[in-house]
Design an enzyme around this catalytic site. Sequence first.
Site, short mmCIF file in Angstrom:
data_model
loop_
_atom_site.label_atom_id
_atom_site.label_comp_id
_atom_site.label_asym_id
_atom_site.label_seq_id
_atom_site.Cartn_x
_atom_site.Cartn_y
_atom_site.Cartn_z
N GLU A 10 -42.74 22.52 9.85
CA GLU A 10 -42.12 21.58 10.78
C GLU A 10 -41.64 20.30 10.11
OE1 GLU A 10 -44.65 24.26 13.33
OE2 GLU A 10 -44.96 23.17 11.45
N HIS A 60 -48.17 27.98 7.85
CA HIS A 60 -47.51 27.94 9.16
C HIS A 60 -47.71 29.25 9.91
CE1 HIS A 60 -44.62 27.30 12.32
NE2 HIS A 60 -43.99 28.42 11.99
N HIS A 104 -46.37 17.60 9.69
CA HIS A 104 -45.78 17.01 10.89
C HIS A 104 -46.79 16.12 11.59
CE1 HIS A 104 -48.28 19.93 12.98
NE2 HIS A 104 -47.83 20.81 12.09
N HIS A 115 -47.48 18.59 16.93
CA HIS A 115 -48.55 19.37 17.54
C HIS A 115 -49.77 19.31 16.63
CE1 HIS A 115 -46.89 22.31 14.67
NE2 HIS A 115 -48.10 22.87 14.69
N GLU A 134 -53.17 17.58 12.04
CA GLU A 134 -53.54 18.58 11.03
C GLU A 134 -53.80 17.94 9.66
OE1 GLU A 134 -50.57 21.66 11.12
OE2 GLU A 134 -50.84 21.93 13.29
#
Length: 271
Positions: A10, A60, A104, A115, A134
């Site tokens: 992302e 991912h 991201h 997210h 994350e």
Amino acid sequence: MRILISTDIEGVAGIYHRVQTTPGNPEYERARLLMTREANAAIAGAFDGGARAVLVNDSHGDFRNMPPDLLDPRAQVVQGKPRPLGMMAGLDQDIDAVCLVGYHSRASGRGILAHTVNSFAFARLEINGLELGEAGLYGALAGEYGVPVVMGSGDDVFIAENHALFPQTRFVETKRATGQNSGISLSPAQACAAIQKTVAAALRDRAAQPLRFDAPFEIRMWAQSPALADLFCVWPALRRGEGNEFAFTAARIEEAVRMINCLSAMSAALR
């Protein structure tokens, strides 16, 4: 030095929309090549900076995005799931430093494609009262192993959220967010050049310190719906809160990561 490069998609230059991150369409096929090129730039930078071995972690989705034959052959690749350390798989291989490429901003943030772990399942994550995405979660896991995050790349919101957590880490701004699905990006070639240069410099100076939190760890999370929170709290270790909230206690960050990833897998029951 043995280096682990954890590569998400992302935060890669030129990526703005969920369709680019979802297998089964031509836009994803192009996006996974952009992801691979940024990973290769980081690998090249690692060897420029003195690495003797590099692991690149496909971090991912289903963890099998980057075509192995297109990755720099000097590196080994970590792909596939499930795996206990998730986006930090390979951390237990005597790693000296970690790089976060294509990352991201956190859930409910204003960054591009923001997210935390699973956009369907989770709306917010806190550890000991500190909101994390994350990068913070997996950076703390690396810190538990005594390994610093020396470099990170992604959009400007990702960098702003994480600079205080990683004050000596070198960052590359690949794009500037103007919305969750819009932004102003470097060209892929510019982004790759900046990533290679920054990884090399980060490994030469090795200024970053491991991110550490004090145990025990109180994990508070907010699901995307009360129904998901109900589902998660079928697990006896979890405590149900108001609305979408639930919580659990972990003795180690690794234990928390493994629990969160199991909850992410559970959420598929309500898709």
